[in-house]
Design a protein around this motif. Sequence first.
Motif, short mmCIF file in Angstrom:
data_model
loop_
_atom_site.label_atom_id
_atom_site.label_comp_id
_atom_site.label_asym_id
_atom_site.label_seq_id
_atom_site.Cartn_x
_atom_site.Cartn_y
_atom_site.Cartn_z
N HIS A 241 0.84 -1.21 0.00
CA HIS A 241 0.00 0.00 0.00
C HIS A 241 0.87 1.26 0.00
N TYR A 242 1.83 1.32 0.92
CA TYR A 242 2.61 2.54 1.05
C TYR A 242 3.65 2.70 -0.06
N LEU A 243 4.22 1.60 -0.53
CA LEU A 243 5.15 1.71 -1.65
C LEU A 243 4.40 2.23 -2.88
N GLY A 244 3.19 1.75 -3.08
CA GLY A 244 2.37 2.25 -4.19
C GLY A 244 2.03 3.72 -4.01
N GLY B 64 16.06 0.17 15.59
CA GLY B 64 17.07 0.83 14.77
C GLY B 64 17.40 0.02 13.52
N TRP B 65 17.58 -1.28 13.70
CA TRP B 65 17.91 -2.14 12.56
C TRP B 65 16.79 -2.15 11.52
N VAL B 66 15.55 -2.35 11.98
CA VAL B 66 14.43 -2.46 11.07
C VAL B 66 14.18 -1.14 10.34
N TRP B 67 14.25 -0.03 11.08
CA TRP B 67 14.03 1.24 10.42
C TRP B 67 15.09 1.49 9.35
N ARG B 68 16.35 1.15 9.63
CA ARG B 68 17.40 1.37 8.63
C ARG B 68 17.15 0.50 7.39
N LEU B 69 16.64 -0.70 7.59
CA LEU B 69 16.31 -1.57 6.46
C LEU B 69 15.21 -0.95 5.61
N ILE B 70 14.13 -0.51 6.29
CA ILE B 70 13.00 0.11 5.57
C ILE B 70 13.44 1.40 4.88
N ASP B 71 14.22 2.20 5.59
CA ASP B 71 14.69 3.47 5.05
C ASP B 71 15.55 3.25 3.80
N ASP B 72 16.37 2.20 3.82
CA ASP B 72 17.23 1.90 2.68
C ASP B 72 16.38 1.52 1.45
N VAL B 73 15.33 0.71 1.69
CA VAL B 73 14.43 0.33 0.59
C VAL B 73 13.77 1.58 0.00
N LEU B 74 13.30 2.47 0.87
CA LEU B 74 12.63 3.68 0.41
C LEU B 74 13.58 4.59 -0.35
N ARG B 75 14.78 4.79 0.18
CA ARG B 75 15.74 5.67 -0.47
C ARG B 75 16.17 5.14 -1.83
N GLY C 156 14.34 3.93 -3.88
CA GLY C 156 13.28 4.35 -4.80
C GLY C 156 13.09 5.86 -4.81
N GLY C 157 14.02 6.58 -4.21
CA GLY C 157 13.95 8.04 -4.21
C GLY C 157 12.99 8.64 -3.21
N VAL C 158 12.63 7.87 -2.19
CA VAL C 158 11.69 8.35 -1.18
C VAL C 158 12.41 8.51 0.16
#
Length: 233
Positions: A152-155, A200-211, A213-215
């Motif tokens: 949902h949020y990636l879309g 901290g670990w999980v947020w960095r993982l999610i943040d890396d996926v988002l970045r 994609g330019g988010v």
Amino acid sequence: MTASSTPHRVDGRAARWAGQHERRRREFVDAALRAIAEHGPEVSTEQIAEQAGVARTRLYKHFTDTPDLQAAISERTVELITAELLPALDPQRTPVQMVRGVISAHIGWLVEHDNLFRYLTRYAVSSRSGGRDAFTDTKSAIAGHLTLMFEHYLGAFGMDTRVAEMSAFGVVGLVESSTSRWVEHPGGMDREELADLLTGWVWRLIDDVLRSGGVELDPHEPLAAQELSARGG
């Protein structure tokens, strides 16, 4: 009685029996959860039957065999864990609050249901070849919920949703394996310290996926507000 009325009566009896059968299965599963909490992961079928107030043979009128009972316990566990975790996935919270909330709820659930966790782990190890693995069932169900949320949020942020499932399973695997190890060997780390570390670990993982994609999400701003902004609201 007319011939046309007979099937309706048969169907009615069949429906009532099916409903009673499912109700009894659920009662036996709840009894099994109580027996596991009392006797530990090596609980016997006899102890489960005793907790349910029936003879052992009575159980097997509602379950085909022990793996069927274990699978039903797994399904009930998924329901219980989901009920604990879903409230934390409130988009009115910030991303970090959501991550921390889910992790804290997961850790708390494992601590409070330690014997059930060990039971599912034991079943996963001893599960017959080709049979259902209760431990994997539980993790897959949690990852499935996260996959839907990630999609949902990636879309919403215009990203490729194909990474949602792998990201969800990666997060669940990280949290599950780390928490499972902590339950067995805390290493002097308390619950809050573990939750901080995993957040901290999980947020960095999610943040890396988002970045990738330019988010860039603000971890301290409510997610719903950031989604609205991304949609031009």
